[in-house]
Design a protein around this motif. Structure first.
Motif, PDB file in Angstrom:
ATOM      1  N   VAL A 275       0.943  -1.357  -0.337  1.00  0.00           N
ATOM      2  CA  VAL A 275      -0.211  -0.084   0.075  1.00  0.00           C
ATOM      3  C   VAL A 275       0.967   1.121   0.005  1.00  0.00           C
ATOM      4  CG1 VAL A 275      -1.919  -1.732   0.960  1.00  0.00           C
ATOM      5  CG2 VAL A 275      -0.212   0.231   2.432  1.00  0.00           C
ATOM      6  N   VAL A 276       2.134   1.126   0.651  1.00  0.00           N
ATOM      7  CA  VAL A 276       2.861   2.284   0.869  1.00  0.00           C
ATOM      8  C   VAL A 276       3.785   2.375  -0.855  1.00  0.00           C
ATOM      9  CG1 VAL A 276       5.140   3.695   1.588  1.00  0.00           C
ATOM     10  CG2 VAL A 276       2.249   2.850   2.964  1.00  0.00           C
ATOM     11  N   TRP A 277       5.348   1.495  -0.397  1.00  0.00           N
ATOM     12  CA  TRP A 277       5.527   1.509  -1.847  1.00  0.00           C
ATOM     13  C   TRP A 277       5.936   0.288  -2.695  1.00  0.00           C
ATOM     14  CZ3 TRP A 277       9.303   4.074   0.657  1.00  0.00           C
ATOM     15  CH2 TRP A 277       9.018   4.574   2.192  1.00  0.00           C
ATOM     16  N   LEU A 312      -5.647  -7.393   8.938  1.00  0.00           N
ATOM     17  CA  LEU A 312      -6.739  -6.976   8.614  1.00  0.00           C
ATOM     18  C   LEU A 312      -7.465  -5.607   9.048  1.00  0.00           C
ATOM     19  CD1 LEU A 312      -8.881  -8.395   7.111  1.00  0.00           C
ATOM     20  CD2 LEU A 312      -9.656  -9.785   9.123  1.00  0.00           C
ATOM     21  N   GLU A 313      -7.530  -5.140  10.055  1.00  0.00           N
ATOM     22  CA  GLU A 313      -7.840  -3.978  10.420  1.00  0.00           C
ATOM     23  C   GLU A 313      -7.233  -2.766   9.976  1.00  0.00           C
ATOM     24  OE1 GLU A 313     -10.779  -2.937  11.791  1.00  0.00           O
ATOM     25  OE2 GLU A 313     -11.313  -5.194  11.946  1.00  0.00           O
ATOM     26  N   VAL A 318      -6.826   1.638   5.986  1.00  0.00           N
ATOM     27  CA  VAL A 318      -6.149   2.652   4.691  1.00  0.00           C
ATOM     28  C   VAL A 318      -7.457   2.683   3.505  1.00  0.00           C
ATOM     29  CG1 VAL A 318      -4.752   1.942   2.969  1.00  0.00           C
ATOM     30  CG2 VAL A 318      -3.838   1.294   5.308  1.00  0.00           C
ATOM     31  N   LEU A 319      -8.189   0.999   3.037  1.00  0.00           N
ATOM     32  CA  LEU A 319      -9.338   0.715   2.457  1.00  0.00           C
ATOM     33  C   LEU A 319     -10.687   1.541   2.803  1.00  0.00           C
ATOM     34  CD1 LEU A 319     -10.256  -0.038  -0.020  1.00  0.00           C
ATOM     35  CD2 LEU A 319     -11.392  -1.693   1.819  1.00  0.00           C
ATOM     36  N   LEU A 331      -6.438  -2.209  -4.063  1.00  0.00           N
ATOM     37  CA  LEU A 331      -5.185  -3.140  -3.571  1.00  0.00           C
ATOM     38  C   LEU A 331      -5.396  -3.706  -2.257  1.00  0.00           C
ATOM     39  CD1 LEU A 331      -2.103  -2.089  -4.756  1.00  0.00           C
ATOM     40  CD2 LEU A 331      -3.182  -3.392  -5.409  1.00  0.00           C
ATOM     41  N   CYS A 332      -6.090  -2.519  -1.419  1.00  0.00           N
ATOM     42  CA  CYS A 332      -6.542  -2.865  -0.102  1.00  0.00           C
ATOM     43  C   CYS A 332      -7.554  -3.950   0.025  1.00  0.00           C
ATOM     44  CB  CYS A 332      -6.883  -1.562   0.829  1.00  0.00           C
ATOM     45  SG  CYS A 332      -4.521  -0.727   0.909  1.00  0.00           S
TER      46      CYS A 332
END
Length: 344
Positions: A275-277, A312-313, A318-319, A331-332
């Motif tokens: 989610v970041v890289w 999971l949380e 992020v989603l 992606l999330c």
């Protein structure tokens, strides 16, 4: 007045003239190729003399020169080490030179002994003297009695012999190489020598051993395991090597680790990498596969730490922040679906 002509010696028919006779170059006794090889072992290796000798004798004979020159020639290895520590010889070339020497000296195993592996001088090829100067040892026995140096030069046969026959502890923080001054775990050292297109054979060998602790810290004492942390965020090793690493019996997918002052799990690290890289579709696909492997080996998506919610949380949060239509949101969403499959 011209000088009188010399009289020719008369000989009987069929006999050979007797008397002093000049010998031609072709009639002089030639040096054997073995003698030339012995002479070559004493030449200055930096001036190209050895190469010139091999070129002069031809391709077939140069093999004999090479064998004769390298046979029991420890001075050649010492010269290579001096060139290496003087930054005049790359590690890849040092590896090739050492392997070439071992091909000729097939009895190299006799150089490896238990006593030598316990010698401080051989286990520490680089050290600081009382004046603070960095000193490098160039004793060729270091190559055959220091597993850290064997890893640095990718001499895997030496590493195997030291571990399997001499009894070197693969989890010991004892040896220092030329590249690192600290006494690192051998697994970490072999991992640092990996690259995207060239996985260290030493790393593959160490991971294949059942007695290695793949969760060991980089150096002795408290600290982080940089191998699994780095392998989750980079493609330094192949996916096959990563899978072999996390499937090792000593790997605990639910063991937390402090990274940058925060305690997290391997799943946290892997999801962050997505989610970041993750910068492109290929990297994202590989990162997703790594998350799935962690789940298959028992990573708990509902396990939280003192600093992070459960994976999971974390992914759900992020989603919610990104939205389902953004690239990260998609992606999330796929990650949440994957993680939910492995919840009780």
């Amino acid at each position: 007045m011209p000088p009188p002509a010399k009289k020719k010696r008369k000989t009987a028919a069929g006999s050979v003239p007797v008397g002093p006779r000049r010998s031609t170059r072709s009639q002089k006794p030639a040096l054997s190729i073995e003698v030339i090889g012995k002479v070559a072992s004493f030449v200055n290796y930096d001036d190209g003399d050895l190469l010139n000798i091999c070129l002069a004798v031809g391709r077939k004979e140069s093999a004999v020169v090479r064998y004769t020159c390298l046979r029991n020639n420890m001075r050649y290895l010492e010269h290579c080490l001096k060139q290496f520590v003087g930054y005049n010889l790359k590690g890849s070339r040092m590896k090739a030179n050492t392997s070439c020497w071992m091909e000729v000296n097939t009895d190299w195993r006799k150089l490896c002994t238990k006593e030598r592996t316990e010698d401080d001088g051989l286990s520490t090829p680089r050290y600081q003297n009382e004046e603070g100067e960095l000193i490098s040892r160039t004793d060729p026995l270091i190559l055959f009695n220091n597993p850290a140096v064997a890893i640095e030069f990718e001499v895997v046969d030496v590493l195997k012999h030291l571990v399997e026959e001499i009894g070197v502890d693969i989890n010991a923080y004892k040896w220092v190489g030329y590249r690192f001054r600290e006494r690192c775990h051998l697994l970490y050292l072999s991992y640092c020598l990996c690259s995207q297109n060239d996985v260290s054979k030493s790393f593959e060998y160490i991971v294949s051993r059942e007695d290695v602790d793949v969760c060991a810290t980089q150096t002795r004492g408290e600290g982080s395991n940089m191998v699994w942390q780095s392998s989750l965020l980079t493609d330094r090793i192949s996916f096959a090597s990563f899978e072999a690493f996390v499937r090792h019996r000593s790997f605990d997918p639910n063991r937390d680790s402090e990274i940058g002052g925060f305690v997290s799990l391997p799943l946290h690290h892997a999801i962050t990498g997505i989610v970041v890289w993750a910068a492109d579709s290929r990297a994202t696909s590989i990162a997703m596969d790594k998350v799935e492997v962690l789940l298959k080996v028992g990573a708990d998506p509902k396990l939280a730490t003192q600093d992070y919610p459960s994976p999971l949380e974390y992914t759900r949060s992020v989603l919610r922040g990104e939205g389902e239509q953004s690239r990260k949101g998609k992606l999330c969403k796929a990650l949440v679906s994957m993680l939910e499959q492995y919840t009780d």
